[in-house]
Write a protein that holds these residues in place. Structure first.
Motif, PDB file in Angstrom:
ATOM      1  N   UNK A 212       0.836  -1.201   0.000  1.00  9.67           N
ATOM      2  CA  UNK A 212       0.000   0.000   0.000  1.00  9.67           C
ATOM      3  C   UNK A 212       0.871   1.252   0.000  1.00  9.67           C
ATOM      4  N   UNK A 213       0.400   2.275  -0.698  1.00 11.50           N
ATOM      5  CA  UNK A 213       1.066   3.576  -0.697  1.00 11.50           C
ATOM      6  C   UNK A 213       0.013   4.684  -0.743  1.00 11.50           C
ATOM      7  N   UNK A 214       0.391   5.832  -0.214  1.00  6.58           N
ATOM      8  CA  UNK A 214      -0.286   7.080  -0.538  1.00  6.58           C
ATOM      9  C   UNK A 214       0.603   7.740  -1.584  1.00  6.58           C
ATOM     10  N   UNK A 215       0.054   8.012  -2.746  1.00  8.61           N
ATOM     11  CA  UNK A 215       0.855   8.524  -3.866  1.00  8.61           C
ATOM     12  C   UNK A 215       0.506   9.987  -4.113  1.00  8.61           C
ATOM     13  N   UNK A 216       1.510  10.838  -3.985  1.00  8.25           N
ATOM     14  CA  UNK A 216       1.337  12.278  -4.154  1.00  8.25           C
ATOM     15  C   UNK A 216       1.889  12.689  -5.513  1.00  8.25           C
ATOM     16  N   UNK A 217       1.029  12.913  -6.493  1.00 12.34           N
ATOM     17  CA  UNK A 217       1.498  13.147  -7.861  1.00 12.34           C
ATOM     18  C   UNK A 217       1.980  14.562  -8.136  1.00 12.34           C
ATOM     19  N   UNK A 218       1.819  15.467  -7.159  1.00  6.14           N
ATOM     20  CA  UNK A 218       2.201  16.862  -7.375  1.00  6.14           C
ATOM     21  C   UNK A 218       1.015  17.690  -7.830  1.00  6.14           C
ATOM     22  N   UNK A 219       1.195  19.010  -7.824  1.00 10.06           N
ATOM     23  CA  UNK A 219       0.122  19.894  -8.294  1.00 10.06           C
ATOM     24  C   UNK A 219       0.058  19.803  -9.815  1.00 10.06           C
ATOM     25  N   UNK A 220      -1.090  19.388 -10.299  1.00  5.75           N
ATOM     26  CA  UNK A 220      -1.254  19.133 -11.728  1.00  5.75           C
ATOM     27  C   UNK A 220      -2.303  20.057 -12.332  1.00  5.75           C
ATOM     28  N   UNK A 221      -2.130  20.366 -13.585  1.00  8.70           N
ATOM     29  CA  UNK A 221      -3.049  21.247 -14.299  1.00  8.70           C
ATOM     30  C   UNK A 221      -4.252  20.452 -14.799  1.00  8.70           C
ATOM     31  N   UNK A 222      -5.148  20.131 -13.869  1.00  9.82           N
ATOM     32  CA  UNK A 222      -6.389  19.431 -14.197  1.00  9.82           C
ATOM     33  C   UNK A 222      -7.562  20.327 -13.810  1.00  9.82           C
ATOM     34  N   UNK A 223      -8.756  19.810 -13.992  1.00  7.25           N
ATOM     35  CA  UNK A 223      -9.940  20.578 -13.629  1.00  7.25           C
ATOM     36  C   UNK A 223     -10.357  20.399 -12.182  1.00  7.25           C
ATOM     37  N   UNK A 224      -9.531  19.720 -11.381  1.00  9.26           N
ATOM     38  CA  UNK A 224      -9.873  19.445  -9.990  1.00  9.26           C
ATOM     39  C   UNK A 224     -10.119  20.740  -9.225  1.00  9.26           C
ATOM     40  N   UNK A 225     -11.262  20.831  -8.603  1.00  7.31           N
ATOM     41  CA  UNK A 225     -11.566  21.964  -7.729  1.00  7.31           C
ATOM     42  C   UNK A 225     -11.894  23.241  -8.460  1.00  7.31           C
ATOM     43  N   UNK A 226     -10.894  23.874  -9.034  1.00 12.41           N
ATOM     44  CA  UNK A 226     -11.106  25.170  -9.677  1.00 12.41           C
ATOM     45  C   UNK A 226     -11.787  25.047 -11.037  1.00 12.41           C
ATOM     46  N   UNK A 227     -11.633  23.885 -11.680  1.00 10.25           N
ATOM     47  CA  UNK A 227     -12.161  23.724 -13.026  1.00 10.25           C
ATOM     48  C   UNK A 227     -11.403  24.543 -14.040  1.00 10.25           C
ATOM     49  N   UNK A 228     -10.198  24.991 -13.670  1.00 11.41           N
ATOM     50  CA  UNK A 228      -9.435  25.903 -14.514  1.00 11.41           C
ATOM     51  C   UNK A 228      -7.968  25.484 -14.555  1.00 11.41           C
ATOM     52  N   UNK A 229      -7.607  24.560 -15.449  1.00 14.38           N
ATOM     53  CA  UNK A 229      -6.218  24.114 -15.551  1.00 14.38           C
ATOM     54  C   UNK A 229      -5.232  25.248 -15.826  1.00 14.38           C
ATOM     55  N   UNK A 230      -5.653  26.238 -16.616  1.00  9.50           N
ATOM     56  CA  UNK A 230      -4.751  27.345 -16.947  1.00  9.50           C
ATOM     57  C   UNK A 230      -4.395  28.162 -15.709  1.00  9.50           C
ATOM     58  N   UNK A 243       2.396  13.541 -13.523  1.00 12.19           N
ATOM     59  CA  UNK A 243       1.893  12.834 -12.349  1.00 12.19           C
ATOM     60  C   UNK A 243       1.494  11.405 -12.670  1.00 12.19           C
ATOM     61  N   UNK A 244       0.930  11.209 -13.859  1.00 11.42           N
ATOM     62  CA  UNK A 244       0.495   9.879 -14.269  1.00 11.42           C
ATOM     63  C   UNK A 244       1.669   8.927 -14.429  1.00 11.42           C
ATOM     64  N   UNK A 245       2.758   9.423 -14.999  1.00  9.86           N
ATOM     65  CA  UNK A 245       3.941   8.580 -15.154  1.00  9.86           C
ATOM     66  C   UNK A 245       4.503   8.173 -13.794  1.00  9.86           C
ATOM     67  N   UNK A 246       4.375   9.061 -12.814  1.00 10.26           N
ATOM     68  CA  UNK A 246       4.833   8.713 -11.469  1.00 10.26           C
ATOM     69  C   UNK A 246       3.936   7.636 -10.862  1.00 10.26           C
ATOM     70  N   UNK A 247       2.635   7.765 -11.038  1.00 10.52           N
ATOM     71  CA  UNK A 247       1.716   6.736 -10.546  1.00 10.52           C
ATOM     72  C   UNK A 247       2.069   5.389 -11.165  1.00 10.52           C
ATOM     73  N   UNK A 248       2.322   5.385 -12.466  1.00  4.61           N
ATOM     74  CA  UNK A 248       2.696   4.140 -13.144  1.00  4.61           C
ATOM     75  C   UNK A 248       3.975   3.558 -12.557  1.00  4.61           C
ATOM     76  N   UNK A 249       4.930   4.406 -12.217  1.00  2.00           N
ATOM     77  CA  UNK A 249       6.189   3.914 -11.665  1.00  2.00           C
ATOM     78  C   UNK A 249       5.971   3.176 -10.349  1.00  2.00           C
ATOM     79  N   UNK A 250       4.977   3.613  -9.578  1.00  2.00           N
ATOM     80  CA  UNK A 250       4.655   2.917  -8.326  1.00  2.00           C
ATOM     81  C   UNK A 250       4.001   1.578  -8.637  1.00  2.00           C
TER      82      UNK A 250
END
Length: 271
Positions: A212-230, A243-250
């Motif tokens: 088991x791990x808690x995986x912290x992918x970093x702050x990413x430019x997605x629509x999470x929360x703000x809905x504003x990647x820019x 962040x996705x490549x890091x998740x895959x590495x785990x």
């Protein structure tokens, strides 16, 4: 044994979808269950993955999963058991940041806090609990809980991080604008809770060999929360693929030396 069976929740968009893409870029072969609350959206996302990665030997299968709905969880469990008989990797990616919904007046305060816990912690726990019997049938069971860099208690004194800064003005109420749209106490709290949940699963499944791990992918430019990647990019957010490549590495074993910890690309994230 056939290719690893990987379930990724919340995978029709954002980090979840990018993680599916990353797995398809791998030299390894996977069977990826692309989970989404809306099956039509999950199906559309799966079709796009197939279209983009025609040379990949991996397989993507859209599945409906709403972690707030116990019936949806049970139905998915039954499907995975019937079609595959096991689950090798569970990526608990589904979650949400609802603090902004309070500021916008879309949710009341109690409603926002309860929804934050229900989606990010309670729903994740119930889904994991339901799928444990299938994970225990794997020769190398893995559970990844997607956490956040804002969840660390140790680093709350780091004022270089915008969400750690205090408002300039005295008095009450505080101006929400002071937080630059990043006042996220509920989101931070639930991700800290998620970290403890991961530790609990590690404790409970110690003799079963479940990693088991808690995986912290970093702050990413997605629509999470703000809905504003820019907006997030302007604050230094990375592209979701990073962040996705890091998740895959785990998933692929690169952080097997850090089982039971919160991990990020640069090392271990302090509690």
């Amino acid at each position: 044994m056939s290719s690893p069976i990987i379930l990724i929740t919340g995978a029709n968009t954002g980090l979840g979808l990018e993680t599916v893409n990353s797995l398809f870029r791998s030299s390894r072969k996977y069977t990826v269950l692309l989970g989404g609350r809306n099956l039509d959206k999950a199906t559309a996302a799966a079709k796009q993955v197939k279209k983009e990665y025609t040379q990949s030997e991996s397989v993507v299968i859209p599945v409906q999963i709403d972690i707030e709905d116990d019936a949806s969880i049970e139905k998915l469990k039954e499907r995975v058991e019937k079609e595959f008989g096991r689950l090798d990797v569970l990526v608990n990616n589904a979650g949400g940041q609802f603090d902004q919904q309070l500021y916008k007046g879309a949710l009341g305060m109690r409603e926002m806090w309860n929804k934050s816990w229900d989606v990010n912690v309670t729903g994740t726990y119930i889904l994991t609990h339901s799928l444990i019997p299938l994970l225990l049938k794997s020769s190398d069971p893995r559970i990844l809980f997607i956490t956040s860099g804002t969840s660390t208690l140790t680093e709350t004194t780091n004022l270089a991080v915008p969400v750690n800064k205090s408002p300039d003005q005295k008095g009450w109420p505080k101006d929400v604008a002071t937080f630059n749209g990043l006042g996220i106490p509920a989101y931070r709290s639930v991700k800290t809770g998620l970290n403890m949940m991961m530790r609990e699963w590690l404790r409970v499944l110690k003799e079963d060999g479940v990693k088991c791990w808690a995986v912290s992918p970093g702050m990413l430019a997605t629509g999470l929360g703000t809905g504003d990647p820019e907006f997030l990019r302007k604050l230094g957010a990375l592209e979701p693929s990073v962040g996705a490549d890091f998740v895959r590495s785990v998933v692929e074993g690169d952080r097997d030396g850090d089982v039971g910890l919160a991990v990020r690309k640069a090392g271990v994230q302090p509690w």
